[in-house]
Design a protein around this motif. Structure first.
Motif, PDB file in Angstrom:
ATOM      1  N   GLU A  88      41.298  42.074  15.315  1.00  0.00           N
ATOM      2  CA  GLU A  88      40.405  42.323  16.449  1.00  0.00           C
ATOM      3  C   GLU A  88      40.988  41.814  17.767  1.00  0.00           C
ATOM      4  OE1 GLU A  88      35.859  41.340  17.864  1.00  0.00           O
ATOM      5  OE2 GLU A  88      36.325  41.300  15.732  1.00  0.00           O
ATOM      6  N   LYS A  89      41.583  40.634  17.767  1.00  0.00           N
ATOM      7  CA  LYS A  89      42.167  40.089  19.003  1.00  0.00           C
ATOM      8  C   LYS A  89      43.340  40.945  19.476  1.00  0.00           C
ATOM      9  CE  LYS A  89      40.805  35.294  18.448  1.00  0.00           C
ATOM     10  NZ  LYS A  89      41.239  33.907  18.320  1.00  0.00           N
ATOM     11  N   ALA A  90      44.139  41.413  18.539  1.00  0.00           N
ATOM     12  CA  ALA A  90      45.282  42.264  18.910  1.00  0.00           C
ATOM     13  C   ALA A  90      44.798  43.605  19.456  1.00  0.00           C
ATOM     14  CB  ALA A  90      46.201  42.470  17.711  1.00  0.00           C
ATOM     15  N   THR A  92      41.919  44.162  21.019  1.00  0.00           N
ATOM     16  CA  THR A  92      41.383  43.903  22.350  1.00  0.00           C
ATOM     17  C   THR A  92      42.519  43.746  23.352  1.00  0.00           C
ATOM     18  OG1 THR A  92      39.387  42.890  21.451  1.00  0.00           O
ATOM     19  CG2 THR A  92      39.973  42.319  23.726  1.00  0.00           C
ATOM     20  N   ALA A  93      43.567  43.023  22.963  1.00  0.00           N
ATOM     21  CA  ALA A  93      44.723  42.843  23.845  1.00  0.00           C
ATOM     22  C   ALA A  93      45.390  44.187  24.136  1.00  0.00           C
ATOM     23  CB  ALA A  93      45.712  41.860  23.220  1.00  0.00           C
ATOM     24  N   MET A  94      45.481  45.064  23.130  1.00  0.00           N
ATOM     25  CA  MET A  94      46.080  46.374  23.340  1.00  0.00           C
ATOM     26  C   MET A  94      45.245  47.175  24.344  1.00  0.00           C
ATOM     27  SD  MET A  94      46.771  49.488  20.643  1.00  0.00           S
ATOM     28  CE  MET A  94      45.026  49.579  20.250  1.00  0.00           C
ATOM     29  N   CYS A  95      43.941  47.178  24.187  1.00  0.00           N
ATOM     30  CA  CYS A  95      43.080  47.900  25.128  1.00  0.00           C
ATOM     31  C   CYS A  95      43.202  47.315  26.536  1.00  0.00           C
ATOM     32  CB  CYS A  95      41.626  47.881  24.659  1.00  0.00           C
ATOM     33  SG  CYS A  95      41.323  48.959  23.243  1.00  0.00           S
ATOM     34  N   ASP A  96      43.291  45.995  26.637  1.00  0.00           N
ATOM     35  CA  ASP A  96      43.474  45.370  27.951  1.00  0.00           C
ATOM     36  C   ASP A  96      44.783  45.822  28.596  1.00  0.00           C
ATOM     37  OD1 ASP A  96      41.066  44.047  27.615  1.00  0.00           O
ATOM     38  OD2 ASP A  96      41.997  42.114  27.098  1.00  0.00           O
ATOM     39  N   ARG A  97      45.858  45.925  27.786  1.00  0.00           N
ATOM     40  CA  ARG A  97      47.143  46.404  28.324  1.00  0.00           C
ATOM     41  C   ARG A  97      47.034  47.867  28.755  1.00  0.00           C
ATOM     42  NH1 ARG A  97      48.995  43.706  23.834  1.00  0.00           N
ATOM     43  NH2 ARG A  97      49.517  45.649  22.764  1.00  0.00           N
ATOM     44  N   ILE A  98      46.360  48.677  27.952  1.00  0.00           N
ATOM     45  CA  ILE A  98      46.183  50.092  28.302  1.00  0.00           C
ATOM     46  C   ILE A  98      45.372  50.206  29.592  1.00  0.00           C
ATOM     47  CG2 ILE A  98      45.027  52.239  27.617  1.00  0.00           C
ATOM     48  CD1 ILE A  98      45.951  51.652  24.737  1.00  0.00           C
ATOM     49  N   ASP A  99      44.299  49.423  29.726  1.00  0.00           N
ATOM     50  CA  ASP A  99      43.490  49.451  30.948  1.00  0.00           C
ATOM     51  C   ASP A  99      44.349  49.138  32.170  1.00  0.00           C
ATOM     52  OD1 ASP A  99      41.269  49.913  29.339  1.00  0.00           O
ATOM     53  OD2 ASP A  99      40.547  47.842  29.466  1.00  0.00           O
ATOM     54  N   LYS A 100      45.102  48.067  32.076  1.00  0.00           N
ATOM     55  CA  LYS A 100      45.934  47.640  33.205  1.00  0.00           C
ATOM     56  C   LYS A 100      46.998  48.686  33.518  1.00  0.00           C
ATOM     57  CE  LYS A 100      48.834  43.808  34.728  1.00  0.00           C
ATOM     58  NZ  LYS A 100      49.398  42.506  34.377  1.00  0.00           N
ATOM     59  N   TRP A 101      47.566  49.247  32.491  1.00  0.00           N
ATOM     60  CA  TRP A 101      48.648  50.201  32.652  1.00  0.00           C
ATOM     61  C   TRP A 101      48.142  51.549  33.154  1.00  0.00           C
ATOM     62  CZ3 TRP A 101      49.349  54.570  29.542  1.00  0.00           C
ATOM     63  CH2 TRP A 101      50.551  55.213  29.725  1.00  0.00           C
ATOM     64  N   LEU A 102      46.969  52.008  32.681  1.00  0.00           N
ATOM     65  CA  LEU A 102      46.426  53.297  33.107  1.00  0.00           C
ATOM     66  C   LEU A 102      45.786  53.262  34.492  1.00  0.00           C
ATOM     67  CD1 LEU A 102      44.574  54.884  30.041  1.00  0.00           C
ATOM     68  CD2 LEU A 102      46.550  55.801  31.247  1.00  0.00           C
ATOM     69  N   SER A 103      45.237  52.141  34.875  1.00  0.00           N
ATOM     70  CA  SER A 103      44.469  52.055  36.121  1.00  0.00           C
ATOM     71  C   SER A 103      45.179  52.652  37.333  1.00  0.00           C
ATOM     72  CB  SER A 103      44.053  50.612  36.401  1.00  0.00           C
ATOM     73  OG  SER A 103      43.087  50.214  35.451  1.00  0.00           O
ATOM     74  N   PRO A 104      46.443  52.349  37.586  1.00  0.00           N
ATOM     75  CA  PRO A 104      47.087  52.953  38.754  1.00  0.00           C
ATOM     76  C   PRO A 104      47.184  54.481  38.667  1.00  0.00           C
ATOM     77  CG  PRO A 104      48.377  51.095  37.957  1.00  0.00           C
ATOM     78  CD  PRO A 104      47.312  51.365  36.933  1.00  0.00           C
ATOM     79  N   HIS A 105      47.335  55.018  37.470  1.00  0.00           N
ATOM     80  CA  HIS A 105      47.424  56.469  37.297  1.00  0.00           C
ATOM     81  C   HIS A 105      46.073  57.151  37.531  1.00  0.00           C
ATOM     82  CE1 HIS A 105      51.503  56.888  35.713  1.00  0.00           C
ATOM     83  NE2 HIS A 105      51.298  55.754  35.067  1.00  0.00           N
TER      84      HIS A 105
END
Length: 151
Positions: A88-90, A92-105
């Motif tokens: 679960e922690k991994a 959540t961390a993956m989704c957080d990375r995707i959020d940060k990475w997708l946001s500028p696009h």
């Protein structure tokens, strides 16, 4: 295999360059984790105003119903087949990375996504069972940029 289906109103990703940049960045995100680039599939699916509805409102204006959402809408459906994560922690961390990475696009749009991880044993490339994640054979596939039989 990561499969990204990007459903969007016609006024989102209005240039081939914007699509290319996102597709290349998605691919780079996975290849940096060691996956072969040819595993990554990105499909852009433009939707007409009358074909995409959010909260009972059309996502884009169309004749006869001008009450569309104010901003273009993007819905991403992501499948991960090459690697499954049950921690679960991994996740959540993956989704957080995707959020940060997708946001500028996607900063000009309203957007959402989901990630599914179907059973890996139901996946084939050219009729070949892909090698285990992180294995020497998968690294060979990444270097050669193509699948090869190994059985």
């Amino acid at each position: 295999m990561p499969l990204w289906e990007i459903f969007h109103t016609a006024n989102a990703f209005s240039t081939p360059q914007s699509k290319a940049l996102l597709a290349k960045d998605i691919t780079a995100w996975y290849t940096s984790a060691g996956l072969p680039a040819f595993y990554v599939n990105v499909l852009f699916r433009p939707m007409a105003g009358e074909d995409m509805w959010i909260g009972g409102k059309p996502a884009a204006a169309f004749p006869g119903d001008p009450a569309a959402l104010e901003r273009p809408f993007v819905r991403l459906s992501i499948q991960h087949l090459a690697y499954r994560n049950s921690d679960e922690k991994a996740m959540t961390a993956m989704c957080d990375r995707i959020d940060k990475w997708l946001s500028p696009h996607l900063e000009k749009y309203d957007w959402e996504y989901n990630i599914s991880e179907p059973a890996r044993d139901l996946w084939r490339i050219n009729g070949i069972i892909p090698p285990p994640f992180g294995s020497a054979l998968e690294k060979k596939w990444a270097e050669e940029e193509k699948p090869s039989k190994y059985y």
